[in-house]
Motif scaffolding. Structure first.
Motif, short mmCIF file in Angstrom:
data_model
loop_
_atom_site.label_atom_id
_atom_site.label_comp_id
_atom_site.label_asym_id
_atom_site.label_seq_id
_atom_site.Cartn_x
_atom_site.Cartn_y
_atom_site.Cartn_z
N LEU A 294 0.77 -1.27 -0.32
CA LEU A 294 0.26 0.25 0.29
C LEU A 294 0.76 1.43 -0.03
O LEU A 294 0.15 2.39 -0.06
CB LEU A 294 -1.16 -0.40 1.38
CG LEU A 294 -1.66 -1.34 1.17
CD1 LEU A 294 -3.23 -0.47 2.52
CD2 LEU A 294 -2.87 -1.08 0.27
N GLU A 295 2.12 1.05 -0.79
CA GLU A 295 3.22 2.06 -0.01
C GLU A 295 2.32 3.45 -1.95
O GLU A 295 2.62 2.37 -2.91
CB GLU A 295 4.82 1.86 -0.39
CG GLU A 295 4.57 0.81 0.89
CD GLU A 295 6.24 0.80 0.20
OE1 GLU A 295 6.69 0.55 1.74
OE2 GLU A 295 6.69 0.56 -0.88
N PHE A 296 2.97 4.33 -1.64
CA PHE A 296 2.52 5.78 -2.98
C PHE A 296 3.90 4.92 -4.18
O PHE A 296 4.77 5.06 -3.20
CB PHE A 296 2.16 6.57 -2.82
CG PHE A 296 1.25 7.05 -1.87
CD1 PHE A 296 0.12 7.34 -3.08
CD2 PHE A 296 0.79 7.11 -0.53
CE1 PHE A 296 -0.95 8.16 -2.50
CE2 PHE A 296 -0.31 8.03 -0.22
CZ PHE A 296 -0.96 8.06 -0.57
N LEU A 297 3.50 4.47 -5.71
CA LEU A 297 4.80 4.31 -6.47
C LEU A 297 4.91 5.71 -7.22
O LEU A 297 6.10 5.67 -7.01
CB LEU A 297 4.87 3.32 -7.08
CG LEU A 297 4.16 1.74 -6.42
CD1 LEU A 297 3.68 0.81 -6.81
CD2 LEU A 297 5.62 1.75 -5.32
N LEU A 319 -0.78 4.34 1.80
CA LEU A 319 -2.19 4.74 2.05
C LEU A 319 -3.37 5.07 3.22
O LEU A 319 -3.84 6.49 3.52
CB LEU A 319 -3.17 3.83 1.05
CG LEU A 319 -3.10 3.91 -0.52
CD1 LEU A 319 -3.90 2.93 -1.13
CD2 LEU A 319 -4.04 5.27 -1.42
N GLY A 320 -2.59 4.60 3.87
CA GLY A 320 -3.43 4.25 5.38
C GLY A 320 -2.83 5.72 5.79
O GLY A 320 -4.63 6.51 6.82
N ASP A 321 -2.23 6.60 5.41
CA ASP A 321 -1.47 8.33 5.83
C ASP A 321 -2.68 8.57 5.49
O ASP A 321 -3.24 10.03 6.29
CB ASP A 321 -0.57 8.43 5.29
CG ASP A 321 0.57 7.48 6.09
OD1 ASP A 321 0.38 7.08 7.17
OD2 ASP A 321 2.07 7.44 6.16
N ILE A 322 -3.88 8.82 4.84
CA ILE A 322 -4.66 10.11 4.49
C ILE A 322 -6.04 9.69 4.50
O ILE A 322 -7.10 10.05 4.24
CB ILE A 322 -4.66 9.51 2.59
CG1 ILE A 322 -4.59 8.56 1.43
CG2 ILE A 322 -3.10 10.65 2.13
CD1 ILE A 322 -4.94 8.69 0.07
N TRP A 323 -5.95 7.82 5.51
CA TRP A 323 -7.49 7.50 5.37
C TRP A 323 -7.31 7.89 7.10
O TRP A 323 -6.85 7.89 8.16
CB TRP A 323 -7.36 6.12 5.79
CG TRP A 323 -7.82 5.58 4.38
CD1 TRP A 323 -7.25 6.12 3.29
CD2 TRP A 323 -6.79 4.54 4.40
NE1 TRP A 323 -7.41 5.01 2.23
CE2 TRP A 323 -6.93 4.07 2.70
CE3 TRP A 323 -6.77 2.80 4.72
CZ2 TRP A 323 -6.73 3.05 1.75
CZ3 TRP A 323 -6.36 2.05 4.35
CH2 TRP A 323 -6.22 1.82 3.02
N LEU A 330 -12.47 -0.30 7.40
CA LEU A 330 -13.85 0.14 5.64
C LEU A 330 -12.70 0.12 4.75
O LEU A 330 -12.90 -0.54 4.08
CB LEU A 330 -14.78 1.14 5.45
CG LEU A 330 -15.67 1.30 6.68
CD1 LEU A 330 -16.72 2.34 6.93
CD2 LEU A 330 -16.77 0.01 6.40
N HIS A 331 -11.54 0.85 4.65
CA HIS A 331 -10.86 1.03 3.49
C HIS A 331 -10.06 -0.33 3.18
O HIS A 331 -10.12 -0.39 1.67
CB HIS A 331 -9.83 2.67 3.38
CG HIS A 331 -9.97 4.25 3.66
ND1 HIS A 331 -10.35 4.39 2.65
CD2 HIS A 331 -10.53 4.41 4.45
CE1 HIS A 331 -11.03 5.99 2.15
NE2 HIS A 331 -11.46 6.30 3.74
N PHE A 332 -9.46 -0.21 4.36
CA PHE A 332 -8.73 -2.54 4.09
C PHE A 332 -9.48 -2.90 3.28
O PHE A 332 -8.98 -3.93 2.55
CB PHE A 332 -8.03 -2.41 4.95
CG PHE A 332 -7.11 -1.60 6.06
CD1 PHE A 332 -5.61 -1.54 5.59
CD2 PHE A 332 -7.34 -0.74 7.07
CE1 PHE A 332 -4.47 -1.11 5.93
CE2 PHE A 332 -5.55 -0.41 7.67
CZ PHE A 332 -4.49 -0.39 6.85
N GLN A 333 -11.24 -2.64 4.37
CA GLN A 333 -11.88 -4.13 3.54
C GLN A 333 -11.54 -4.09 1.85
O GLN A 333 -11.83 -5.14 1.46
CB GLN A 333 -12.98 -4.10 4.16
CG GLN A 333 -14.06 -5.23 4.22
CD GLN A 333 -15.20 -4.82 4.93
OE1 GLN A 333 -15.14 -4.33 5.34
NE2 GLN A 333 -16.19 -5.32 3.88
N ALA A 334 -12.11 -2.53 1.58
CA ALA A 334 -12.25 -2.43 0.52
C ALA A 334 -11.27 -3.02 -0.33
O ALA A 334 -10.94 -3.04 -1.53
CB ALA A 334 -12.36 -0.82 -0.18
N ILE A 335 -10.01 -2.48 -0.41
CA ILE A 335 -8.89 -2.69 -0.61
C ILE A 335 -8.30 -4.17 -1.06
O ILE A 335 -8.24 -4.89 -2.25
CB ILE A 335 -7.74 -2.02 0.07
CG1 ILE A 335 -7.26 -0.96 0.13
CG2 ILE A 335 -5.79 -2.91 -0.50
CD1 ILE A 335 -6.86 0.07 -1.39
#
Length: 837
Positions: A294-297, A319-323, A330-335
């Motif tokens: 989940l790192e920004f590339l 990604l988790g840093d902007i959630w 909910l974000h992790f479940q969607a990913i």
């Protein structure tokens, strides 16, 4: 089968006369006014003829729906005899459509028409289905169902082949002496192929590819097609035309025959070419992230600008840093549930560098990024859209003027309240509120003042709410309040009284002190209804009763519902009364006091009901106005009165009352012209009476109508003068020929000085303006003496005669021959009808 539904109403027309139209007419012809359904015997027995072959007789509902009998054609359609067979046991294509048709016919108590489609062996057949519900003396209702094929079937494949925008070709291989494929002949093609090749169908069919000048005639394309013939394996390739178009060709071989599909992919190729520039230069925020870590590339410039992080910061973040913390699960479940492509079905909250939140919608697709599995994501900021949607949602449920909930929200909340009351020992009340005298404020001071007054009313309603109460505006000057919960009807009545007192206190609007009142109808849940619609209807009926007294409240009573049903029956009778010839005119004489003789008659409408006898005009005229029948009834009155008057002495006039509803009709002036022309009556012998309520709204339009009538030579009088608040202004606006003094002033003449003063003032005003006056309701000699002394021009009332049928008036006038109109007042014939007011 797929059904296309259409409810058949009484007024529906099918166009040309056909079998269904014949059945429809038979069904409605068999329906009696007092019946909900016609009887089976009236509709079916002994009169179906050839139609019986196409009909099935069904009985029951749901799983119990059974086919009792079928006609010959129906047995062919079903593929079986099916007598005494449950519909649920039929094949799905028949079960669904028959169940649907039967249920809709029973539920609507009307014939139900639908269409069904059956596909077999590639042929589509269309069937018209018509279900007629009928009453059955020996059990549940019957449903006679007619099924008939419409026209002939058509090929589904051929239809798709001809209609699609895709290009389809059938190509036959052409071989040389060595059995090598050297060319292809176009055996068949559709319009889609001709459009893509930019040649007419006729110039392509049966021609070889090498003979043409189009995108398939090149040696390269023929070689690719030949390779498919040789290998027998399907292939897909693309070609670029000279006009910068791209066509994708999908080919499959069947022996020496090729099936080719042509698809224009020009737009797709252009999108692919532009996609390379999409990421870096796209104004939409975009990024790539590692699917595992989940790192920004990578991020584009738009994402950097929109989120406020630098590129270096982004590339050290996940990604988790902007959630937001409360949405991370909910974000992790969607990913974890991502597929190859993704578009969020909901909006998400993201954090910007400054800590602020935005609402976004994300979409993306899985891509390769070196040796890493990555996901390309596009971000759409919907923060402002969400605010707009919230505003739209608010507007859909709240009244824009008063900021109170509207009818939609009221019904939703009331339904929830009713459900709670039905399931527990709990009561609530719904109050329907109508403002008294609000219309007068609107008409006098204008709509802006009226709107600000409604806003103050809303504030007073809000201040009276407690607990789970809700106040709503239904429209105009109508409001509703839900009292939830209440201890019982006594509390509802007490709070309704306090509401009336609060709403009746004076208002200060733009420096104007305004006073209005309120009337309230009350329905109690669950006593007076188990649904929001029923409760509102019952509260509205109670309001109707409360408005009769003004300034009070009234609870719903079952008797109100019975009265409403009685009104509906009366409406039905009234609709047929005119064509049935049940109306008649009675005439009441008007006596000129100076000449002591009858100078005119007022035509008064009467309804002789075949069962109820004489129905009071006060009972049926308002109903006729409400349902729009007053216009044709009024035109009949005009024609009949003019025709009767044409037979009477030439110096007698006739007065006809015009309803405010009739006056607004665009056909009023033509109707008057037609009545005069048909009867031959001179226009100056016709007098039209209007009330000042006619002029309350659309004054300029109504004054124009009055001047048109005056231009015909017709006389105009104002009825019930003195009972309104603006009569004097109307006398300035239009030169009336006569004003009629209301009977309420005449009735109390001998005993009340104020009534005498009013009569004196009206008579003096009329003399100054050269307007005649007629006093209504004269019943005693004492009243007559006062009116004569005050200079009143004409009088009418039971002292002389009640309204009489035309035949009686004719006889009355015939008693003295040509001098009938000179009959002395003292020798006028005695009343022939009871003095019923």
């Amino acid at each position: 089968m797929v059904a296309a539904k259409k409810l058949v109403e009484d007024e529906a027309l099918f166009g040309p006369l056909n079998d269904i139209e014949t059945l429809r007419r038979k069904w409605f012809a068999a329906l009696r006014p007092t019946q909900q359904l016609p009887s089976y015997e009236e509709v079916v027995l002994g009169s179906m003829g050839r139609l019986a072959d196409h009909m099935a007789l069904l009985q029951g509902r749901g799983d119990a729906l059974t086919i009792m009998r079928t006609g010959r054609a129906l047995r062919q359609w079903l593929g079986q005899d099916a007598w005494d067979t449950r519909v649920a046991d039929l094949a799905p294509e028949y079960r669904g459509i028959l169940s649907e048709a039967a249920e809709n016919a029973l539920q609507g108590s009307r014939p139900y028409s639908t269409s069904a489609y059956h596909v077999a062996n590639g042929i589509v057949r269309t069937f018209d289905i018509y279900a007629m519900p009928m009453d059955c003396r020996w059990g549940p209702p019957l449903i006679s169902t007619y099924v008939h094929e419409r026209g002939s079937g058509y090929s589904l494949v051929d239809t798709i082949f001809r209609a699609t925008s895709e290009g389809f070709l059938a190509l036959a291989a052409c071989r040389n002496a060595a059995n090598a494929t050297v060319d292809f002949q176009i055996v068949d093609l559709n319009q889609g192929a001709a459009r893509l090749l930019q040649r007419p169908v006729e110039s392509l069919r049966w021609h070889r590819l090498s003979e043409g000048q189009h995108d398939l005639s090149t040696a390269e394309v023929r070689a690719r097609l030949g390779a498919v013939i040789d290998s027998g394996e399907p292939e897909q390739f693309e070609i670029a035309s000279s006009e910068s178009r791209h066509i994708r060709i999908s080919v499959a071989a069947i022996g020496d025959l090729l099936s080719a599909t042509l698809t224009d992919v020009t737009d797709l190729k252009r999108r692919e070419q532009s996609f390379r520039l999409l990421f870096d230069n796209n104004p939409m925020p975009m990024w790539l992230f590692d699917e595992e870590t989940l790192e920004f590339l990578s991020v584009n410039e738009a994402a950097i600008a929109h989120y406020g992080y630098s590129r270096d910061q982004f590339l050290t973040m996940k990604l988790g840093d902007i959630w937001p913390h409360d949405e991370r699960d909910l974000h992790f479940q969607a990913i974890q549930n991502l597929h190859d492509s993704y578009h969020s079905r909901r909006s998400w909250r993201h954090l910007r560098a400054d800590g602020s939140e935005i609402d976004v919608v994300t979409c993306g697709r899985r891509v390769g990024f070196g040796e890493r599995r990555a996901f390309l994501v596009s971000i759409i900021d919907v923060t402002e859209r969400r605010k707009a949607e919230e505003k739209i949602s608010y507007m859909a449920h709240y009244d824009a003027l008063t900021d109170l909930p509207n009818r939609v929200m009221l019904q939703q909340r009331l339904q929830h309240t009713v459900e709670q009351c039905n399931g527990a020992d709990r009561q609530a009340a719904v109050l329907c509120i109508d403002l008294d005298m609000f219309k007068a404020v609107n008409d006098t001071f204008g709509h802006p003042v009226g709107d600000r007054l409604l806003q103050q009313v809303a504030l007073r309603l809000k201040s009276a709410l407690v607990g789970g109460d809700l106040a709503a505006r239904l429209g105009g000057d109508e409001f509703a309040v839900i009292l939830d919960p209440i201890s019982g009807p006594a509390e509802a009545g007490d709070r309704a009284g306090r509401l009336i007192a609060a709403l009746s206190a004076p208002y200060d609007v733009d420096g104007l002190e305004l006073s209005i009142g309120a009337s309230i109808g009350i329905a109690i849940a669950p006593l007076d209804g188990d649904s929001s619609e029923l409760l509102l209807r019952n509260a509205d009926m109670a309001l109707y009763r409360a408005k009769a007294d003004r300034g009070g409240h009234h609870f719903f009573e079952p008797e109100m519902d019975r009265q409403a049903q009685a009104r509906r029956f009366l409406e039905a009778d009234l609709r047929r009364a005119l064509s049935a010839g049940e109306f008649e005119l009675h005439y009441q004489p008007l006596v000129n006091l100076a000449a002591d003789r009858i100078t005119s008659f007022e035509a008064l409408l009467r309804w002789r009901h075949p069962e109820r006898g004489m129905v009071s005009p006060a009972e049926f005229i308002p109903i006729a106005e409400d349902i729009g029948l007053i216009v044709p009834i009024g035109e009949w009155v005009l024609r009949t009165a003019c025709a009767d008057m044409a037979k009477w002495p030439h110096d007698i006039k006739v007065a006809v009352n015009l309803s405010p509803v009739q006056f607004k009709s665009k056909n009023l002036v033509p109707a008057v012209v037609a009545a005069l022309a048909h009867s031959g009556l001179p226009a100056d012998r016709l007098e039209l009476e209007i009330t000042e309520s006619v002029l309350l709204a659309e004054t300029e339009t109504n004054l124009q109508t009055l001047h048109q009538l005056r231009g015909l030579g017709v006389r105009i009088s104002m009825d019930d003068f003195g009972t309104g608040y603006s009569s004097l202004s109307y006398l300035r606006s239009f030169p009336f020929d006569k004003i009629k003094i209301d009977r309420s002033f005449v009735r109390d003449l001998p005993g009340r000085a104020d009534c005498l003063a009013i009569v004196r003032a009206i008579s003096g005003l009329a003399r100054s303006l050269s307007i005649a006056t007629t006093a209504e309701g004269v019943e005693t000699q004492e009243q007559l003496d006062h009116l004569r002394a005050e200079g009143c021009t004409e009088v009418q009332g039971f002292l002389f005669s009640p309204a009489q049928p035309a035949a009686v008036v004719t006889a009355m006038l015939g008693l003295t021959g040509d001098k009938a109109t000179r009959a002395e007042v003292r020798s006028a014939p005695p009343p022939l009808l009871a003095k019923t007011g």
